[in-house]
Scaffold this motif. Structure first.
Motif, short mmCIF file in Angstrom:
data_model
loop_
_atom_site.label_atom_id
_atom_site.label_comp_id
_atom_site.label_asym_id
_atom_site.label_seq_id
_atom_site.Cartn_x
_atom_site.Cartn_y
_atom_site.Cartn_z
N LYS A 1 34.56 38.85 40.52
CA LYS A 1 33.50 38.53 39.89
C LYS A 1 33.39 37.23 39.08
O LYS A 1 32.55 36.29 39.18
CB LYS A 1 32.81 39.77 39.25
CG LYS A 1 32.32 40.73 40.18
CD LYS A 1 32.08 42.06 39.44
CE LYS A 1 31.53 43.28 40.32
NZ LYS A 1 30.85 44.24 39.49
N THR B 1 36.92 42.80 38.36
CA THR B 1 36.25 41.58 37.22
C THR B 1 36.73 40.50 37.43
O THR B 1 35.84 39.18 37.38
CB THR B 1 36.68 42.31 35.97
OG1 THR B 1 36.28 43.48 35.65
CG2 THR B 1 36.15 41.31 34.89
N SER C 1 31.52 33.89 39.99
CA SER C 1 30.26 33.10 39.02
C SER C 1 30.83 31.88 38.70
O SER C 1 29.92 30.91 38.74
CB SER C 1 30.42 33.86 37.78
OG SER C 1 29.64 35.38 37.98
N ILE D 1 30.47 40.29 32.97
CA ILE D 1 31.44 40.97 33.91
C ILE D 1 32.68 41.36 33.24
O ILE D 1 33.15 42.38 33.50
CB ILE D 1 31.94 39.81 34.72
CG1 ILE D 1 30.70 39.43 35.52
CG2 ILE D 1 33.15 40.08 35.52
CD1 ILE D 1 30.87 38.04 36.62
#
Length: 88
Positions: A36, A33, A40, A23
């Motif tokens: 994400k 980013t 995660s 990422i």
């Protein structure tokens, strides 16, 4: 922690590290980013919580088996002692 648990934890950590690096080096905008990466890390946290809950359940089960075994042995010894006292 048994060997299988260590493997799963290492796998999850590697997965999280790989996802984070992927990422970070992806050509997305900063906000995308961060979103994400945040997702995660949330997923990793959920996986760790699930694994911890499984291990807690395994430990509780083991505790119950040990307590049951000890109680059974104590009853057996108590009966033997009681029989010895009656016959003495």
């Amino acid at each position: 922690m048994n060997d299988n648990s260590k493997v799963v934890v290492a796998l999850l950590a590697g997965l999280a590290a790989g996802a984070a690096l992927g990422i970070l080096f992806a050509p997305d905008k900063g906000e995308e980013t961060r979103d994400k990466l945040s997702q995660s890390l949330k997923d990793l946290g959920d996986s760790i919580k699930d694994k911890a809950a499984d291990e807690i359940n395994n430990l509780a089960s083991l505790k119950d088996k040990v307590v049951s075994s000890i109680k059974t042995k104590l009853r057996s010894v108590e009966e033997e002692y009681s029989d010895d006292v009656e016959h003495a």
